[in-house]
Design an enzyme around this catalytic site. Sequence first.
Site, PDB file in Angstrom:
ATOM      1  N   GLY A  12       0.834  -1.202   0.000  1.00 43.29           N
ATOM      2  CA  GLY A  12       0.000   0.000   0.000  1.00 43.29           C
ATOM      3  C   GLY A  12       0.865   1.248   0.000  1.00 43.29           C
ATOM      4  CG  ASP A  13       0.561   3.849   2.297  1.00 42.96           C
ATOM      5  OD1 ASP A  13      -0.551   4.375   2.140  1.00 42.96           O
ATOM      6  OD2 ASP A  13       0.880   3.206   3.313  1.00 42.96           O
ATOM      7  CD  GLU A  14       1.418   0.075  -3.199  1.00 40.84           C
ATOM      8  OE1 GLU A  14       0.405   0.816  -3.180  1.00 40.84           O
ATOM      9  OE2 GLU A  14       1.398  -1.085  -2.775  1.00 40.84           O
ATOM     10  CE  LYS A  18       2.590  11.907  -9.555  1.00 38.79           C
ATOM     11  NZ  LYS A  18       3.991  12.168  -9.461  1.00 38.79           N
ATOM     12  N   GLY A  40      -5.955   5.724   1.802  1.00 40.56           N
ATOM     13  CA  GLY A  40      -5.663   7.147   1.909  1.00 40.56           C
ATOM     14  C   GLY A  40      -4.868   7.560   0.700  1.00 40.56           C
ATOM     15  CB  SER A 411       5.873   9.074 -10.429  1.00 39.12           C
ATOM     16  OG  SER A 411       5.688  10.055  -9.455  1.00 39.12           O
TER      17      SER A 411
HETATM   18  P1  IMP Z   1      -7.282  -2.469   7.947  1.00 39.40           P
HETATM   19  O1  IMP Z   1      -7.397  -2.493   6.447  1.00 39.40           O
HETATM   20  O2  IMP Z   1      -7.624  -1.139   8.552  1.00 39.40           O
HETATM   21  O3  IMP Z   1      -7.998  -3.609   8.578  1.00 39.40           O
HETATM   22  O4  IMP Z   1      -5.720  -2.691   8.307  1.00 39.40           O
HETATM   23  C1  IMP Z   1      -5.050  -3.907   8.019  1.00 39.40           C
HETATM   24  C2  IMP Z   1      -3.614  -3.625   7.585  1.00 39.40           C
HETATM   25  O5  IMP Z   1      -3.610  -3.002   6.308  1.00 39.40           O
HETATM   26  C3  IMP Z   1      -2.852  -2.687   8.498  1.00 39.40           C
HETATM   27  O6  IMP Z   1      -1.494  -3.051   8.489  1.00 39.40           O
HETATM   28  C4  IMP Z   1      -3.006  -1.337   7.832  1.00 39.40           C
HETATM   29  O7  IMP Z   1      -1.969  -0.458   8.168  1.00 39.40           O
HETATM   30  C5  IMP Z   1      -2.935  -1.753   6.378  1.00 39.40           C
HETATM   31  N1  IMP Z   1      -3.618  -0.845   5.463  1.00 39.40           N
HETATM   32  C6  IMP Z   1      -4.943  -0.726   5.253  1.00 39.40           C
HETATM   33  N2  IMP Z   1      -5.188   0.195   4.318  1.00 39.40           N
HETATM   34  C7  IMP Z   1      -4.011   0.654   3.897  1.00 39.40           C
HETATM   35  C8  IMP Z   1      -3.626   1.604   2.898  1.00 39.40           C
HETATM   36  O8  IMP Z   1      -4.440   2.188   2.184  1.00 39.40           O
HETATM   37  N3  IMP Z   1      -2.280   1.801   2.777  1.00 39.40           N
HETATM   38  C9  IMP Z   1      -1.376   1.117   3.507  1.00 39.40           C
HETATM   39  N4  IMP Z   1      -1.689   0.234   4.438  1.00 39.40           N
HETATM   40  C10 IMP Z   1      -3.001  -0.002   4.624  1.00 39.40           C
END
Ligand code: IMP
Length: 427
Positions: A12-14, A18, A40, A411
């Site tokens: 995530g957060d890659e 964008k 996010g 990017s």
């Molecule tokens: P949950 O999705 O809130 O249940 O979280 C489960 C795991 O996924 C945790 O380690 C969170 O930090 C991670 N996580 C959930 N959504 C994101 C995201 O959009 N970006 C990065 N990590 C995420």
Amino acid sequence: MPCEVVLGGQWGDEGKGKIVDWTATGADAVVRCQGGANAGHTLVFGEQRLALHLVPSGVRQPGCLMVLGSGMVIDPLALLEEIATLEAAGLDVRRRLRVSAAAHMVLPVHRLQDRAQEEQRGAAAVGTTGRGIGPAYADKAARHGVQMSLFTRSEAQFRSALTAALEIKRAELEPRVHVDVAATVEQLLACREAIAPLVCDATSLLHEMLHAGRRLVLEGAQGALLDLDHGSYPYVTSSSCTSAGALAGAGLPPQSVQSILGVVKAYATRVGNGPFPSELLDPTGERLRKQGHEFGSTTGRPRRCGWFDSMAVRRAAAVSGFTELALTKLDVLDDFDTVRIAVAYDLDGKRIERIPVDAAEQARCVPVYRDAEGWRAPTRACRAWRELPANARRFVALLEEHVGVPVGILSVGPDRDSTFRVRDRTG
Ligand code: IMP
């Protein structure tokens, strides 16, 4: 048929938001397929920073429809709050937003349950975002979830169906978690007028668009290594972050797909707990965090940072069938003397070139690195392959060699215009 899938290829957060925004230029719809307000996506437009959690990243594309697909779990209160913030920033949201009637609701009690479960796990906590995602998906699978279609029913039906669902939660959770059934019904009933007009049969809508030759972008949330089936279970999210998951969540068939773009950062980050073999718990990790502004856009948590892990991305590429990569944040590595890529692991004294399935084994993996000489030159102004420093090009080529998928998009900064297509390697 013209359907492009954009997915996270790491934890995530890659920088998907964008890249989706950039890919969505001229698209007719951007579809969120899974997840909820745990995502996010920060979009930067000059001075303006917009944090999206539920609304798809096509929000800045005029005329582009934004669809919240059937595979999502949607917190109605968070959705209305986000719509209000975006509209206050001058964006036209409501007219272009469609919510699948089949998507599930994240109820206030799901958030409370998420936090209570994390507390109970103690040292083994997942490190969730606390947005109620796991409990909402659990209720969906247990077949006592509440679908968004409820907003389109009469007030009497709304009250009775929601009350029944909340009574099940009360029986399950009290006294550990207090469930105020009456207050929750009133709270959600107050959202009904604003949400009901957005709710539709999103599957039919998307099929009609496809058949009319419209261009659709499917926006994945989270990342491959957080996938419920293929990630480092239990340190995962509760939905499928793969291309198959995107299609299932949107209700589209595999043959509608034209391309599958895997978005990866030039290094790696993870928020929350769980194995992260190439994590750097040293000043280099701190430097990546600082230079890459690696703080969560949903929770503000500092992200764990490390070197690019080709085994992790290779797994993601294999499961989702990435046709190309979008490589983000290359500029963050601009002033490093040496840049590293994990190309194998040492697991209990044995060299392996695959990421193990078992999270406990992942945690014991010690990365084997391949080093490359840094380029020690700014890349932020580069807008073509030939403009990149030679060592940066070598680094990208090395990464492609180890992942086995070509980089089609690069990017080199947070702004929208610092993204460019790698057309041919001579030009
Ligand atoms: P949950 O999705 O809130 O249940 O979280 C489960 C795991 O996924 C945790 O380690 C969170 O930090 C991670 N996580 C959930 N959504 C994101 C995201 O959009 N970006 C990065 N990590 C995420």
